[in-house]
Scaffold this active site. Structure first.
Site, PDB file in Angstrom:
ATOM      1  N   HIS A 138       0.837  -1.206   0.000  1.00  0.00           N
ATOM      2  CA  HIS A 138       0.000   0.000   0.000  1.00  0.00           C
ATOM      3  C   HIS A 138       0.869   1.253   0.000  1.00  0.00           C
ATOM      4  O   HIS A 138       0.634   2.186  -0.783  1.00  0.00           O
ATOM      5  CB  HIS A 138      -0.901  -0.020   1.241  1.00  0.00           C
ATOM      6  CG  HIS A 138      -1.746   1.195   1.401  1.00  0.00           C
ATOM      7  ND1 HIS A 138      -3.083   1.226   1.111  1.00  0.00           N
ATOM      8  CD2 HIS A 138      -1.445   2.450   1.857  1.00  0.00           C
ATOM      9  CE1 HIS A 138      -3.571   2.425   1.358  1.00  0.00           C
ATOM     10  NE2 HIS A 138      -2.596   3.187   1.824  1.00  0.00           N
ATOM     11  N   GLU A 139       1.884   1.271   0.861  1.00  0.00           N
ATOM     12  CA  GLU A 139       2.756   2.445   0.934  1.00  0.00           C
ATOM     13  C   GLU A 139       3.555   2.619  -0.355  1.00  0.00           C
ATOM     14  O   GLU A 139       3.736   3.738  -0.847  1.00  0.00           O
ATOM     15  CB  GLU A 139       3.698   2.324   2.139  1.00  0.00           C
ATOM     16  CG  GLU A 139       2.995   2.252   3.488  1.00  0.00           C
ATOM     17  CD  GLU A 139       2.121   3.455   3.782  1.00  0.00           C
ATOM     18  OE1 GLU A 139       2.372   4.541   3.211  1.00  0.00           O
ATOM     19  OE2 GLU A 139       1.172   3.311   4.558  1.00  0.00           O
ATOM     20  N   HIS A 142       1.535   4.326  -3.019  1.00  0.00           N
ATOM     21  CA  HIS A 142       1.495   5.796  -2.977  1.00  0.00           C
ATOM     22  C   HIS A 142       2.684   6.400  -3.728  1.00  0.00           C
ATOM     23  O   HIS A 142       2.572   7.480  -4.322  1.00  0.00           O
ATOM     24  CB  HIS A 142       1.490   6.284  -1.527  1.00  0.00           C
ATOM     25  CG  HIS A 142       0.164   6.196  -0.857  1.00  0.00           C
ATOM     26  ND1 HIS A 142      -0.984   6.732  -1.388  1.00  0.00           N
ATOM     27  CD2 HIS A 142      -0.202   5.630   0.340  1.00  0.00           C
ATOM     28  CE1 HIS A 142      -2.007   6.516  -0.570  1.00  0.00           C
ATOM     29  NE2 HIS A 142      -1.561   5.842   0.464  1.00  0.00           N
ATOM     30  N   GLU A 197      -6.244   6.827  -1.744  1.00  0.00           N
ATOM     31  CA  GLU A 197      -6.270   5.661  -0.864  1.00  0.00           C
ATOM     32  C   GLU A 197      -6.802   4.434  -1.596  1.00  0.00           C
ATOM     33  O   GLU A 197      -6.300   3.324  -1.417  1.00  0.00           O
ATOM     34  CB  GLU A 197      -7.120   5.941   0.377  1.00  0.00           C
ATOM     35  CG  GLU A 197      -6.547   7.001   1.304  1.00  0.00           C
ATOM     36  CD  GLU A 197      -5.236   6.608   1.958  1.00  0.00           C
ATOM     37  OE1 GLU A 197      -4.601   5.623   1.545  1.00  0.00           O
ATOM     38  OE2 GLU A 197      -4.837   7.311   2.895  1.00  0.00           O
TER      39      GLU A 197
END
Length: 258
Positions: A138-139, A142, A197
């Site tokens: 997820h990070e 980004h 997100e």
């Protein structure tokens, strides 16, 4: 484990974005106020910062945080676990990544535009491998989608507006260490949009699939974070609500990709 230390300055709250919120410092407050952000950008219209400079700024801010937090040595069980899980990921999806563990109890992780990924020991303690890797994915998402880059760019421009662009010399290289730290803190604390997100959530699922891990790990990770947030034991998550709608979206996305 008793080896976990409390840092002098903790790298702040990127994992909070997984349940839709983040803490904010003074500069982050500036970034999260749309009117002030627009004013800051307008005040330094002539000042530009390239993607390479954003990456440089990210690297310098993370280097500062590495100095201010206890980094797990290669011999640490945490470092060994992370190295095993991320083996071969130093060139992931077109990105040059580097990984370290902070021996800090907080449940947290973040990734900067230069590809620096930092994982907190508290997060590793709370999650199994698939769940942990979904957070890391997820990070990284980004970074891949440019969200982190835009936060750093906005933080730099807002800082220039506050301190005076001319005083900063118009280049990243002229920034003082304190400025770099403040910009990095603001960028890592700024809230991502709902669309950002969603993109990162989906990237985390695809990341798990790509590395032959259970995609349901992303759902379980969200549930762990939500539960920890309501437990009153983790500090950053004490007053943050769960996000059942995001769990639902993850489940739908996983089913669609089968």
């Amino acid at each position: 484990m008793n080896t976990i230390a409390k840092p002098r300055i903790v790298a702040l709250a990127c994992t909070l974005c997984l349940i839709g919120t983040a803490h904010a410092g003074k500069l982050s407050d500036l970034l999260n106020n749309q009117n002030l952000q627009k004013a800051g950008v307008q005040a330094v219209q002539g000042l530009t910062i390239s993607d390479a400079q954003v990456a440089q700024l990210g690297a310098e801010s993370v280097a500062k945080m590495d100095q201010e937090n206890p980094v797990a040595p290669a011999s640490s069980p945490y470092a060994k676990r992370l190295a095993k899980l991320t083996q071969g990921m130093q060139n992931e999806d077109g990105m040059a990544l580097n990984f370290k563990v902070y021996l800090v109890k907080d449940i947290n992780a973040f990734a900067a535009p230069d590809g620096s990924v930092r994982v907190f020991a508290g997060l590793m303690d709370a999650m199994g491998d698939a769940e942990l890797m979904s957070v890391i994915g997820h990070e990284i998402g980004h970074v891949k989608h440019g969200h982190s880059k835009e936060h750093y760019r906005a933080a730099y421009l807002a800082s220039a507006a506050r301190t005076g662009a001319s005083a900063m010399g118009g280049t990243v290289g002229s920034l003082a260490a304190s400025d770099i730290g403040a910009i990095g803190e603001a960028a890592l604390n700024a809230k991502f949009s709902r669309a950002n997100e969603t993109q990162a959530d989906e990237y985390g699922v695809d990341f798990l699939r790509r590395h032959k891990l259970d995609p349901q790990g992303s759902v379980r990770a969200m549930q762990v974070l939500s539960a920890k947030g309501g437990s009153g034991k983790t500090g950053f998550f004490d007053d943050h609500p769960s996000s059942p709608e995001r769990v639902k979206h993850l489940q739908q996305y996983i089913a669609k990709k089968k």
